[in-house]
Scaffold this active site. Structure first.
Site, PDB file in Angstrom:
ATOM      1  CG  HIS A  15       0.993   8.978  -3.168  1.00  0.00           C
ATOM      2  ND1 HIS A  15       1.689   8.109  -3.991  1.00  0.00           N
ATOM      3  CD2 HIS A  15      -0.107   8.295  -2.758  1.00  0.00           C
ATOM      4  CE1 HIS A  15       1.031   6.961  -4.068  1.00  0.00           C
ATOM      5  NE2 HIS A  15      -0.062   7.050  -3.328  1.00  0.00           N
ATOM      6  CG  MET A  40      -1.973  -1.068   1.218  1.00  0.00           C
ATOM      7  SD  MET A  40      -3.389  -0.587   0.238  1.00  0.00           S
ATOM      8  CE  MET A  40      -4.477  -1.986   0.526  1.00  0.00           C
ATOM      9  CB  CYS A  41       0.503   4.473  -1.670  1.00  0.00           C
ATOM     10  SG  CYS A  41       0.451   3.621  -3.267  1.00  0.00           S
ATOM     11  CD  GLN A  42       3.351   5.046   5.048  1.00  0.00           C
ATOM     12  OE1 GLN A  42       3.486   6.122   5.627  1.00  0.00           O
ATOM     13  NE2 GLN A  42       3.652   3.901   5.623  1.00  0.00           N
TER      14      GLN A  42
END
Length: 309
Positions: free
Chosen positions: A83, A1-3
């Site tokens: 991001h 998953m991204c942050q």
């Protein structure tokens, strides 16, 4: 998953400290090395601006020369969206790197997403079409399309929030939909799983980054008039009281403070709004705490937010 990382500020502020720690998660202290990006609504003096500085790179944030430049070149802004990417849908490429930018009603809109959306293939028409092939950009284009269909001209922040509360569940039912969205007037944040925030204001204290051995006394960098909200996937500092979003919450930050929460908890009343090129941002009245307790069972996150100043 991204942050995700976002900032909303009352006065023009630099995100240098938070970005320094956050960028380490792009391939150094974490595995989000498939590109990164950041967008600033750069300030015009002390006033918010509609102009956007937008930097994206398919190289990891921990090694990108552009990211290094931004650590040393503080850009003053009222609203920032950043991001770091861990690719799950779409190849590692510049066009698939968040945040994405579109124009609507004569304003730029900036969007970044963390999560996966399954079987989300809405019909898109007009000029809101994805350039890349991510589920994130497709969701952003659909939101812009539906906002455009719902309002003839630029609506108030309150009206936009009500429309987003109707639109967001139609996307989030397809999977994880943590996102940050800004048009330079406000910063909207929605959590399906992970998101938290901290409000900083006078008196400021010393903070220590979680992802880098850096300690900063914020009192030396801010005036008593400064106040800002930092929204992030996971806390950036080890010594601040970060408030966790309840799953499904949509929060709106204006003027460096919490302006509205979809669970109807008692957000503190906003100070007088900053003059905006398209008119003043209306003040959202304080909501009563009992509504929050009925709506979400008086969760610990809501209780903390209701008493934050």
């Amino acid at each position: 998953m991204c942050q995700l990382l976002g900032m909303n500020s009352h006065l023009p502020a630099s995100l240098t400290l938070s970005f320094t720690g956050f960028s380490q998660r792009g391939g150094c202290t974490d595995h989000h090395g498939d590109g990164w990006g950041i967008a600033f609504f750069e300030s015009d003096g002390d006033l918010p601006s509609k102009g956007v500085r937008h930097f994206v790179d398919k190289q990891s944030a921990a090694t990108s020369p552009i990211a290094q430049m931004l650590k040393n070149y503080p850009i003053k802004s009222h609203n920032v969206v950043a991001h770091v990417r861990k690719a799950t849908v779409g190849q590692v490429s510049l066009e698939n790197t968040h945040p994405f930018v579109r124009e609507l009603w004569g304003r730029y809109w900036v969007f970044a997403h963390n999560g996966d959306l399954k079987n989300f293939n809405p019909y898109l028409h007009g000029h809101f079409k994805p350039v890349g092939n991510t589920d994130s950009e497709r969701a952003f284009c659909w939101l812009m399309q539906e906002l455009d269909k719902s309002h003839a001209d630029v609506p108030s922040v309150d009206e936009l929030t009500r429309t987003l509360q109707e639109l967001v569940p139609q996307i989030s039912k397809h999977g994880t939909f943590n996102f940050l969205l800004s048009n330079g007037q406000a910063l909207w944040a929605h959590a399906t799983t992970k998101l938290c925030y901290v409000l900083r204001g006078h008196p400021f204290y010393e903070v220590h980054l979680k992802d880098d051995d850096v300690t900063v006394n914020l009192a030396q960098l801010n005036s008593p008039q400064d106040r800002l909200a930092i929204i992030v996937t996971e806390p950036l500092t080890t010594d601040e009281d970060w408030t966790v979003f309840t799953p499904g919450e949509l929060k709106v930050f204006v003027d460096g403070t919490l302006a509205h929460c979809s669970c109807q908890c008692a957000a503190p009343p906003r100070p007088a709004p900053i003059t905006d090129p398209l008119g003043p941002v209306p003040v959202v009245p304080e909501g009563p705490a009992p509504q929050c307790q009925r709506a979400c069972g008086a969760s610990s996150a809501c209780t903390r937010m209701a008493t934050t100043t």
